[in-house]
Motif scaffolding. Structure first.
Motif, PDB file in Angstrom:
ATOM      1  N   PHE A 106       0.848  -1.189   0.000  1.00 12.26           N
ATOM      2  CA  PHE A 106       0.000   0.000   0.000  1.00 12.26           C
ATOM      3  C   PHE A 106       0.884   1.240   0.000  1.00 12.26           C
ATOM      4  O   PHE A 106       1.759   1.382   0.850  1.00 12.26           O
ATOM      5  CB  PHE A 106      -0.925   0.008   1.221  1.00 12.26           C
ATOM      6  CG  PHE A 106      -1.726   1.277   1.342  1.00 12.26           C
ATOM      7  CD1 PHE A 106      -2.475   1.754   0.265  1.00 12.26           C
ATOM      8  CD2 PHE A 106      -1.731   2.015   2.521  1.00 12.26           C
ATOM      9  CE1 PHE A 106      -3.209   2.932   0.360  1.00 12.26           C
ATOM     10  CE2 PHE A 106      -2.472   3.189   2.622  1.00 12.26           C
ATOM     11  CZ  PHE A 106      -3.202   3.648   1.544  1.00 12.26           C
ATOM     12  N   VAL A 107       0.641   2.098  -0.973  1.00 16.33           N
ATOM     13  CA  VAL A 107       1.370   3.360  -1.051  1.00 16.33           C
ATOM     14  C   VAL A 107       0.429   4.443  -0.527  1.00 16.33           C
ATOM     15  O   VAL A 107      -0.542   4.804  -1.193  1.00 16.33           O
ATOM     16  CB  VAL A 107       1.779   3.678  -2.508  1.00 16.33           C
ATOM     17  CG1 VAL A 107       2.587   4.969  -2.557  1.00 16.33           C
ATOM     18  CG2 VAL A 107       2.562   2.524  -3.112  1.00 16.33           C
ATOM     19  N   ASP A 108       0.706   4.910   0.662  1.00 17.43           N
ATOM     20  CA  ASP A 108      -0.153   5.931   1.260  1.00 17.43           C
ATOM     21  C   ASP A 108       0.359   7.294   0.798  1.00 17.43           C
ATOM     22  O   ASP A 108       1.351   7.807   1.325  1.00 17.43           O
ATOM     23  CB  ASP A 108      -0.103   5.799   2.788  1.00 17.43           C
ATOM     24  CG  ASP A 108      -1.165   6.654   3.468  1.00 17.43           C
ATOM     25  OD1 ASP A 108      -2.030   7.223   2.760  1.00 17.43           O
ATOM     26  OD2 ASP A 108      -1.136   6.749   4.712  1.00 17.43           O
ATOM     27  N   ALA A 109      -0.299   7.837  -0.202  1.00 16.17           N
ATOM     28  CA  ALA A 109       0.158   9.079  -0.817  1.00 16.17           C
ATOM     29  C   ALA A 109      -1.048   9.820  -1.361  1.00 16.17           C
ATOM     30  O   ALA A 109      -2.015   9.204  -1.796  1.00 16.17           O
ATOM     31  CB  ALA A 109       1.126   8.777  -1.952  1.00 16.17           C
ATOM     32  N   ALA A 110      -0.980  11.146  -1.374  1.00 18.12           N
ATOM     33  CA  ALA A 110      -2.089  11.949  -1.877  1.00 18.12           C
ATOM     34  C   ALA A 110      -1.822  12.435  -3.298  1.00 18.12           C
ATOM     35  O   ALA A 110      -2.706  12.938  -3.975  1.00 18.12           O
ATOM     36  CB  ALA A 110      -2.309  13.143  -0.953  1.00 18.12           C
ATOM     37  N   GLN A 111      -0.577  12.292  -3.731  1.00 17.43           N
ATOM     38  CA  GLN A 111      -0.184  12.743  -5.070  1.00 17.43           C
ATOM     39  C   GLN A 111      -0.232  11.582  -6.057  1.00 17.43           C
ATOM     40  O   GLN A 111      -0.537  10.458  -5.688  1.00 17.43           O
ATOM     41  CB  GLN A 111       1.215  13.378  -5.025  1.00 17.43           C
ATOM     42  CG  GLN A 111       2.382  12.416  -4.781  1.00 17.43           C
ATOM     43  CD  GLN A 111       2.656  12.149  -3.314  1.00 17.43           C
ATOM     44  OE1 GLN A 111       1.750  12.126  -2.490  1.00 17.43           O
ATOM     45  NE2 GLN A 111       3.911  11.901  -2.974  1.00 17.43           N
ATOM     46  N   LYS A 112       0.115  11.864  -7.284  1.00 15.24           N
ATOM     47  CA  LYS A 112       0.053  10.843  -8.333  1.00 15.24           C
ATOM     48  C   LYS A 112       1.038   9.700  -8.100  1.00 15.24           C
ATOM     49  O   LYS A 112       2.184   9.920  -7.731  1.00 15.24           O
ATOM     50  CB  LYS A 112       0.349  11.506  -9.679  1.00 15.24           C
ATOM     51  CG  LYS A 112       0.252  10.559 -10.852  1.00 15.24           C
ATOM     52  CD  LYS A 112       0.074  11.303 -12.143  1.00 15.24           C
ATOM     53  CE  LYS A 112       1.396  11.356 -12.896  1.00 15.24           C
ATOM     54  NZ  LYS A 112       1.238  12.101 -14.169  1.00 15.24           N
ATOM     55  N   VAL A 113       0.562   8.484  -8.337  1.00 13.01           N
ATOM     56  CA  VAL A 113       1.417   7.295  -8.239  1.00 13.01           C
ATOM     57  C   VAL A 113       1.173   6.450  -9.493  1.00 13.01           C
ATOM     58  O   VAL A 113       0.028   6.302  -9.928  1.00 13.01           O
ATOM     59  CB  VAL A 113       1.072   6.455  -6.989  1.00 13.01           C
ATOM     60  CG1 VAL A 113       2.018   5.271  -6.862  1.00 13.01           C
ATOM     61  CG2 VAL A 113       1.114   7.302  -5.721  1.00 13.01           C
ATOM     62  N   ILE A 114       2.241   5.934 -10.067  1.00 12.93           N
ATOM     63  CA  ILE A 114       2.103   5.107 -11.272  1.00 12.93           C
ATOM     64  C   ILE A 114       2.501   3.665 -10.957  1.00 12.93           C
ATOM     65  O   ILE A 114       3.551   3.425 -10.360  1.00 12.93           O
ATOM     66  CB  ILE A 114       3.003   5.655 -12.411  1.00 12.93           C
ATOM     67  CG1 ILE A 114       2.619   7.106 -12.718  1.00 12.93           C
ATOM     68  CG2 ILE A 114       2.885   4.791 -13.664  1.00 12.93           C
ATOM     69  CD1 ILE A 114       3.558   7.796 -13.701  1.00 12.93           C
ATOM     70  N   PHE A 115       1.636   2.746 -11.352  1.00 15.34           N
ATOM     71  CA  PHE A 115       1.914   1.323 -11.130  1.00 15.34           C
ATOM     72  C   PHE A 115       2.131   0.668 -12.492  1.00 15.34           C
ATOM     73  O   PHE A 115       1.176   0.478 -13.248  1.00 15.34           O
ATOM     74  CB  PHE A 115       0.726   0.659 -10.431  1.00 15.34           C
ATOM     75  CG  PHE A 115       0.405   1.271  -9.092  1.00 15.34           C
ATOM     76  CD1 PHE A 115       1.002   0.786  -7.932  1.00 15.34           C
ATOM     77  CD2 PHE A 115      -0.480   2.341  -8.991  1.00 15.34           C
ATOM     78  CE1 PHE A 115       0.718   1.357  -6.699  1.00 15.34           C
ATOM     79  CE2 PHE A 115      -0.773   2.911  -7.759  1.00 15.34           C
ATOM     80  CZ  PHE A 115      -0.170   2.416  -6.611  1.00 15.34           C
ATOM     81  N   ASP A 116       3.359   0.382 -12.795  1.00  8.38           N
ATOM     82  CA  ASP A 116       3.683  -0.267 -14.061  1.00  8.38           C
ATOM     83  C   ASP A 116       3.800  -1.765 -13.775  1.00  8.38           C
ATOM     84  O   ASP A 116       4.806  -2.243 -13.256  1.00  8.38           O
ATOM     85  CB  ASP A 116       4.999   0.322 -14.593  1.00  8.38           C
ATOM     86  CG  ASP A 116       5.354  -0.212 -15.966  1.00  8.38           C
ATOM     87  OD1 ASP A 116       4.944  -1.354 -16.282  1.00  8.38           O
ATOM     88  OD2 ASP A 116       6.053   0.494 -16.719  1.00  8.38           O
TER      89      ASP A 116
END
Ligand code: MIG
Length: 723
Positions: free
Chosen positions: A141-151
Motif C-alpha cells: 500500500f502506497v499511502d500518498a495523496a499525489q500521483k502514483v504510477i503502477f507499471d
C-alpha cells in the motif's frame, strides 16, 4: 507482519487508522461503528524511516529520478506472478501487463487504453505462490495523496515499478499467509467500511435528469404498475436551481418536502446529486458564506480559484480544511431537513471543464488563428488548444488548499479531494443524524473514503464489454475497502438495448448498489420501456429474494473487514485454473456467479473448482436444479435466465421477494442448499438503520443436515423450507 516505511515528509492522508501493534484502530473522529476486533491478534507493525539505503526496503529496490523528487520502486516479476487490486481501474482482475495511474480523472470513456479513472486506490497484492511464480506473496500500500504510477509489467514484462511523484509518502508492506488474510490485514489498517441503510440495497432508477416531480411520479407509477420492485429514484443536476448545490428548482419540484413525503408513502427514497463546485452568484448563501469565511480553494496569490463546471463559474469548497469541511458538510442539512436520506457526490475529482485564466489564453490564441496562413501543423495546434481545455494538470496546479494552516498546492493532494468531500458529508451526518445510517456514495475516491461512503463506477457505456469491466472491478474495489459499490446498469453513455439491460441486470442483482442510470440524450432505459416485462420482473424479484443473503453477507464483510466479491483464486488458492478465471466471481460464502456478457450468447463456458449445484432461475417459481462436477462446462443461460452456483455444504437464504425492501419478509425463507454432510449458514439481520451495529445478537444460525432436516437457532426464528 506489517512493515511501515516513511519516505520524506508525507502529508497525512487520513487513510490509515491503525498505527501500532495491539492498539485497536483509532476511532475515526465523530464516528463509532461499534465494530468488533476480529478474534485474531492484530499484526505487529515494524516502523522505520527511510534514510537513503536500499537495504531499508525489503522486496524492492529504489531509484530516484527528476533530481531526487520521484521515487521509483522496482521489483522483478516471475513468469506466473499475479497482481491483484488497484481498485477502480480498466482491465482485468489480474492487473499484470498494463500501466495504471492513481490520478483521479473525470474521463467518461472507459476504454482499455486508459490508465486512470475516478479513484486512486493504491493497494495491490503481488502473488507469486503458484508454480512459475516467485514464491512471494505480499500486500503493498502506497499511502500518498499525489500521483502514483503502477507499471505492472507493461514497460518490461519482468518488472513491476511503482513511481511516486514528488512529495513524501508511506509504504506499507503486508505479509500474511493467504491472499484473503492480506486483504483483511490491509482493511484493518484503513478502518471499517461504510454501512448504508438497508433500503439502499433495493433497486434504484436514475436518469440525467428526471426534469420534474411529475416525471418522477411517472417513473414510480410505471414500475409499480408493472410489478417491477423499486426503492429509490435519483435526482440528477436538473433538480437544482441553475445547478446550485443545496437548492431545489421550485418550478420543477414545487413543495419539495411534501413531494419527498409523498414518495416515501410509495416507499421510494429520492436521492439528490451534489456537485463539488459552488456557483459564483451574489445572493446565493452557499457562495456568500464560503467567500466570507475563506472556505474556498485559493490561487497562489490568495484570490479564490475560479473553475468552470455545470453551474458555470464556480469556487471549490476547501474540504481539506477542517473548518471548511464542517461548513460544507453542514449544508447537507438543508436537504436532510426536507426529508432526504441519501446523496450521491459527483464531479469531485474535481472535474474542471475549464480554468478561467487558461480559457482566456486559449480563446485569445484561437482568435488569432486564421484560415489563410494556417498550415496543417498550425491546424493541429489549433485543434489541440480547443480540445485540451478541460482537466489540465497545469490548471490543477493553480489550486491551493489551506490544510489547517499549511498552504498546500493541489498537485500534492489531488487524490484526496473526492475522499474529503464525502468525508465532509459523512462527518456532518454523524453530527446531524448520529443514530441513523444514510445513503452516500461518491464518484471520486481514495482509500480512506471507504469509511465514509460507497462509490459508483462512473460514466460507463452501454457496451457489452462494460458488463465484464463491472464484474472485474468488484473484487478489486472490495480489496480496497469499497464494499458498497456498483456500476450504471444498462450503461450510462450510448444507447442501450433490451438484451444488454437484461444481461447487465443479471449481474447487477448481486451488487450492493443496484442502480439503472443513463445519460442525457441517450435512449431511455427504465425497465418498463421494453417488451419482455416478465423477464425484467423476474430478474428484479430475484434481487429482492436474494436480499436476506446479500445484506447478511455485506454486513459480515463490513464488520469483519472481509470481501463480498472474491476472485476464485482467493477461495481456491491451490487451483491453477481458478487463478486464471477473469469472468466469474464468488459472492459471499455460498455462491459463485458466471454472468453472460456477450450479445446473442445463449450460454457460456464456466469453470467449477469443485462440484456445485446450479440453480438456473427464470423466476422464483421456475428453476432448474442440476449438480455439476468440478471442471469446465458449457452452461446454457437464455436471456431470461440467471445462474446461481451453490458450493457444497453451503446454504443461501432467499425471501419470497417484495415490491420494496421494507416489504421483504425475513420470517419466511426458502433455502438454496447443497448439503453433502452438513451446511450451516449464519444469517445476519438488523433494523436496517442503526449505526452502531454488531454481529453479536443479530445472527440466526440455520443448519441443514444430509437428510434435509432444518434447524434454526438464534436471533430470529424464520420459517424455512428447502428449494
Ligand atoms: O459531466 O450530472 O458521472 O452520473 O449523470 C457530467 C450529470 C456530470 C457525471 C456523472 C453522471 C451524471 C452527470 N455527471
Amino acid at each position: 507482519m506489517i512493515k511501515k516505511i516513511v519516505f520524506g515528509q508525507p502529508i497525512d492522508t487520513g487513510t490509515v487508522v491503525k498505527s501500532q501493534k495491539t492498539e485497536s484502530p483509532a476511532p475515526v473522529p465523530g464516528r463509532e461503528t461499534g465494530r468488533q476486533m476480529p478474534a485474531d491478534e492484530p499484526a505487529e507493525m515494524q516502523e522505520q524511516v527511510y534514510t537513503g539505503k536500499d537495504s531499508e526496503i525489503p522486496y524492492f529496490s529504489i531509484r530516484w529520478q527528476k533530481d531526487g523528487a520521484e521515487a521509483v520502486l522496482t521489483c522483478g516479476l516471475a513468469q506466473d506472478d499475479m497482481i491483484y487490486g488497484l481498485g477502480e481501474n480498466v482491465r482485468g482482475i489480474n492487473k499484470r501487463g498494463w500501466i495504471y495511474e492513481s490520478n483521479c480523472t473525470d474521463d467518461a470513456d472507459h476504454t482499455e487504453n486508459k490508465r486512470s479513472l475516478y479513484g486512486a486506490h493504491n493497494f495491490f497484492i503481488l502473488d507469486g505462490m503458484r508454480a512459475g511464480g516467485s514464491g512471494r506473496r505480499l500486500g503493498v500500500f502506497v499511502d500518498a495523496a499525489q500521483k502514483v504510477i503502477f507499471d505492472c509489467g507493461y514497460t518490461d514484462s519482468e518488472e513491476l515499478t511503482v513511481t511516486v511523484s514528488a512529495g513524501g509518502f508511506v509504504l506499507y508492506l503486508l505479509e500474511k499467509e493467504s491472499l484473503h488474510d492480506i486483504v483483511r490485514e490491509f482493511r484493518r489498517l484503513i478502518g471499517s467500511s461504510y454501512l448504508p441503510p438497508k433500503w439502499a440495497f433495493g433497486y434504484g432508477q436514475s436518469r440525467w435528469s428526471y426534469m420534474s416531480a411529475d416525471e418522477v411520479r411517472e417513473v414510480v407509477r410505471r414500475h409499480r404498475e408493472n410489478g417491477l420492485p423499486l426503492d429509490s429514484v435519483y435526482l440528477d443536476i436538473d433538480y437544482m436551481e441553475r445547478y446550485k448545490d443545496f437548492t431545489v428548482d421550485k418550478n420543477r419540484f414545487p413543495d419539495f418536502p411534501e413531494f419527498v413525503e409523498e414518495m416515501k408513502g410509495e416507499h421510494i427514497h429520492l436521492v439528490p446529486i451534489i456537485d463539488a463546485g459552488v456557483k459564483i452568484e451574489e445572493g446565493y448563501p452557499v457562495y456568500e458564506e464560503g467567500l466570507e469565511n475563506g472556505y474556498f480553494c485559493k490561487r497562489e496569490d490568495g484570490r479564490e480559484f475560479v473553475g468552470g463546471v455545470w453551474p458555470g463559474r464556480v469556487h471549490f469548497p476547501d474540504v481539506l480544511n477542517t473548518k471548511a469541511r464542517e461548513w460544507f458538510g453542514g449544508w447537507y442539512k438543508s436537504l436532510l431537513d426536507q426529508g432526504i436520506e441519501g446523496f450521491w457526490n459527483d464531479m469531485n475529482e474535481p472535474a474542471l471543464f475549464y480554468e478561467e485564466e487558461h480559457l482566456k489564453e486559449a480563446l485569445e490564441k484561437l482568435g488569432e488563428a486564421n484560415v489563410e496562413n494556417m498550415d496543417i501543423w498550425g491546424f493541429f495546434d489549433f485543434k489541440k488548444t480547443a480540445l485540451g481545455i478541460a482537466s489540465r494538470p497545469e490548471d490543477y496546479a493553480k489550486i491551493y488548499h489551506n490544510m489547517d494552516g499549511r498552504n498546500v498546492c493541489h498537485e500534492q493532494v489531488h487524490n484526496l479531494y473526492g475522499y474529503y468531500m464525502t468525508r465532509a458529508a459523512s462527518e456532518a451526518f454523524d453530527r446531524l443524524e448520529p443514530d441513523k445510517r444514510l445513503l452516500l456514495f461518491s464518484r471520486s475516491s481514495c482509500e480512506g473514503a471507504h469509511r465514509y461512503g460507497g462509490i459508483w463506477m462512473g460514466d460507463n457505456q452501454s457496451w457489452w464489454s462494460h458488463i465484464l469491466l463491472n464484474l472485474q472491478m468488484l473484487p478489486s474495489l472490495n480489496m480496497c475497502g469499497f464494499l458498497y459499490c456498483g456500476a450504471d446498469l444498462g450503461g450510462f453513455g450510448s444507447d442501450t438495448s433490451e438484451d444488454l439491460l437484461l444481461r447487465w441486470l443479471e449481474l447487477g442483482i448481486f451488487t450492493p448498489l443496484m442502480r439503472n442510470h443513463s445519460a442525457l440524450d441517450t435512449r431511455r432505459q427504465e425497465a418498463y420501456r421494453f417488451g419482455h416485462q416478465d423477464d425484467f420482473r423476474n430478474i428484479l424479484k430475484l434481487r429482492y429474494a436474494l436480499l436476506p443473503y446479500l445484506y447478511s453477507e455485506f454486513m459480515k464483510a463490513a464488520l469483519n473487514d472481509d470481501m463480498l466479491f472474491q476472485p476464485l483464486s482467493f477461495v481456491y488458492p491451490e487451483d491453477v485454473f481458478a487463478s486464471q478465471v477473469e469472468d466469474q466471481l464468488m459472492v459471499g460464502e455460498s455462491i459463485m456467479i458466471a454472468p453472460v456478457y456477450c450479445q446473442n450468447a445463449g450460454g457460456r463456458y464456466v469453470y467449477l473448482p469443485e462440484e456445485m449445484k446450479l440453480y438456473r432461475f427464470r423466476g422464483l417459481d421456475s428453476v432448474d436444479i442440476e449438480i455439476l462436477p468440478a471442471g469446465h462446462h458449457y452452461v446454457d443461460a437464455a436471456l431470461n435466465e440467471v445462474l446461481v452456483f451453490v458450493r457444497p455444504d453451503h446454504l443461501v437464504p432467499l425471501s419470497y421477494g417484495g415490491e420494496y425492501v421494507a416489504a421483504v419478509d425475513n420470517s419466511r425463507l426458502q433455502l438454496l442448499h447443497f448439503v453433502k454432510t452438513k451446511a450451516v449458514y449464519e444469517l445476519y439481520d438488523d433494523d436496517g438503520y442503526a449505526k452502531n451495529v454488531k454481529l453479536e445478537g443479530n445472527i440466526t444460525k440455520i443448519s441443514v443436515d444430509s437428510s434435509g432436516e432444518i434447524t434454526v437457532e438464534g436471533a430470529a426464528k424464520p420459517e424455512c423450507r428447502l428449494m
